[in-house]
Design an enzyme around this catalytic site. Structure first.
Site, PDB file in Angstrom:
ATOM      1  N   ASN A 151      11.317 -39.845 -24.326  1.00 11.44           N
ATOM      2  CA  ASN A 151      11.460 -39.146 -25.644  1.00 11.44           C
ATOM      3  C   ASN A 151      11.167 -40.551 -25.909  1.00 11.44           C
ATOM      4  O   ASN A 151      11.178 -42.101 -26.073  1.00 11.44           O
ATOM      5  CB  ASN A 151      13.132 -39.505 -25.659  1.00 11.44           C
ATOM      6  CG  ASN A 151      13.600 -37.908 -24.724  1.00 11.44           C
ATOM      7  OD1 ASN A 151      13.314 -37.622 -24.599  1.00 11.44           O
ATOM      8  ND2 ASN A 151      15.645 -38.311 -24.387  1.00 11.44           N
ATOM      9  N   HIS A 188       6.791 -42.470 -24.360  1.00 17.34           N
ATOM     10  CA  HIS A 188       5.826 -41.875 -24.644  1.00 17.34           C
ATOM     11  C   HIS A 188       5.218 -42.355 -26.554  1.00 17.34           C
ATOM     12  O   HIS A 188       5.618 -41.826 -26.998  1.00 17.34           O
ATOM     13  CB  HIS A 188       6.014 -40.078 -24.902  1.00 17.34           C
ATOM     14  CG  HIS A 188       5.556 -39.690 -23.739  1.00 17.34           C
ATOM     15  ND1 HIS A 188       6.511 -38.456 -23.141  1.00 17.34           N
ATOM     16  CD2 HIS A 188       4.677 -39.770 -22.357  1.00 17.34           C
ATOM     17  CE1 HIS A 188       5.818 -37.966 -22.261  1.00 17.34           C
ATOM     18  NE2 HIS A 188       4.735 -39.226 -22.209  1.00 17.34           N
ATOM     19  N   CYS A 235      -5.637 -51.172 -36.724  1.00 19.22           N
ATOM     20  CA  CYS A 235      -5.924 -52.480 -36.279  1.00 19.22           C
ATOM     21  C   CYS A 235      -4.807 -52.224 -35.527  1.00 19.22           C
ATOM     22  O   CYS A 235      -4.362 -53.676 -34.525  1.00 19.22           O
ATOM     23  CB  CYS A 235      -5.671 -53.499 -37.134  1.00 19.22           C
ATOM     24  SG  CYS A 235      -4.378 -53.884 -38.176  1.00 19.22           S
ATOM     25  N   THR A 282      14.843 -33.342 -18.065  1.00 19.93           N
ATOM     26  CA  THR A 282      12.719 -33.324 -18.053  1.00 19.93           C
ATOM     27  C   THR A 282      12.546 -32.054 -17.338  1.00 19.93           C
ATOM     28  O   THR A 282      13.650 -31.338 -16.153  1.00 19.93           O
ATOM     29  CB  THR A 282      12.368 -34.567 -17.787  1.00 19.93           C
ATOM     30  OG1 THR A 282      10.932 -34.153 -17.665  1.00 19.93           O
ATOM     31  CG2 THR A 282      13.265 -35.088 -16.296  1.00 19.93           C
ATOM     32  N   PRO A 294      20.806 -28.177 -16.575  1.00 20.44           N
ATOM     33  CA  PRO A 294      20.372 -26.640 -16.224  1.00 20.44           C
ATOM     34  C   PRO A 294      19.826 -25.578 -15.239  1.00 20.44           C
ATOM     35  O   PRO A 294      20.482 -24.898 -15.007  1.00 20.44           O
ATOM     36  CB  PRO A 294      21.206 -26.610 -17.789  1.00 20.44           C
ATOM     37  CG  PRO A 294      20.493 -27.086 -18.157  1.00 20.44           C
ATOM     38  CD  PRO A 294      20.072 -28.979 -17.899  1.00 20.44           C
TER      39      PRO A 294
END
Length: 290
Positions: free
Chosen positions: A145, A162, A173, A236, A261
């Protein structure tokens, strides 16, 4: 190793390698400052096999979290059917280097809209449960996340595979840039700020499609998971690589628990599955472990 924390409560720490502690740092008194974790809503409970697997002591816990963790705080996911962000927005225009070069104002404005959503959200009981696991058992967090809900729940040393919405940087730069004040302007075009060092455009601090992950962050995440004795895989889908393959690095003797779930995907490593949300399942697991 053990160490005594506030009020004489023993705390276990993950082992260090190469001078980097596996466990994240603690702030004294944090457990006393954090609001009490709410009682879990009645529902799915750990089955007998999972309860037996969790009956041993753990000292190297890693929580590997994905979009479902933040969804319980009201943050939209990218792939959740008709409600996913990529159903309403084009990832090629908003989450690629080419999209950024084509229209920086569109991309910057969209990510600032997302950052405003995160700022308005609150850590859910799952985030608070993870913070308690860190306080008591030295748990570490690796997340896919880009929000800061783990940190706002009190978790230290979160590894963001990420990137993060809170860490913009210069597109030329690479110097870090402080995030601007949050402005509630949904989906509005906004010109990105300029870099104080080179004058280049400041870009969101996230990893876009077609960009490599930060290799130092990826290597540390792999090291943590390869050394764990309990891996909690939370919210995930296991579809995004190379992050998804990290689960397979857990040692053969480690207990791996998925909180989701949705049923596990085909070809996944055998694991214990708790078919519920992060906000419900993690407080249940924390209560069982603590």
């Amino acid at each position: 190793a053990t160490r005594t924390g506030p009020k004489g409560v023993p705390r276990r720490f993950c082992p260090a390698r190469r001078g980097i502690p596996l466990r994240c740092s603690q702030r004294p008194g944090l457990a006393e400052e954090r609001p009490a974790m709410p009682t879990p809503v009645p529902g799915t409970l750990p089955g007998r096999a999972l309860r037996q697997a969790l009956s041993r002591r753990f000292g190297r816990i890693v929580v590997f979290s994905g979009a479902g963790m933040s969804a319980d705080s009201g943050i939209p996911t990218f792939r959740s059917g008709d409600h996913g962000l990529w159903q309403a927005f084009d990832p090629a225009k908003l989450a690629t280097p080419a999209g950024w070069h084509a229209d920086p104002a569109l991309v910057w404005g969209w990510y600032e809209w997302r950052r405003a959503q995160v700022a308005a959200a609150m850590p859910n009981p799952g985030h608070l449960a993870v913070a308690r696991l860190q306080d008591a058992l030295g748990a570490c967090v690796v997340t896919q996340n880009v929000d800061d809900l783990h940190e706002r729940a009190g978790v230290d040393g979160v590894l963001h595979l990420h990137g993060s919405l809170s860490t913009p940087r210069c597109s030329q730069c690479g110097d870090p840039h402080p995030p601007p004040p949050v402005v509630e302007a949904p989906r509005r075009r906004r010109e990105p700020p300029g870099c104080a060092g080179c004058g280049g455009r400041v870009r969101p601090g996230v990893v876009w499609f077609g960009e490599p992950l930060d290799q130092a962050v990826l290597a540390e995440a792999a090291r943590r998971i390869a050394a764990c004795d309990l891996l909690l895989v939370v919210g995930t889908s296991g579809m995004v690589q190379p992050a998804a393959s990290l689960v397979d690095l857990a040692p053969s003797g480690a207990v791996v628990v998925e909180v989701n779930p949705e049923p596990p995907g085909p070809g996944r490593r055998p694991l214990h599955h708790l078919a519920t949300t992060a906000a419900h399942g993690l407080p249940l697991l924390a209560a069982w472990l603590l």
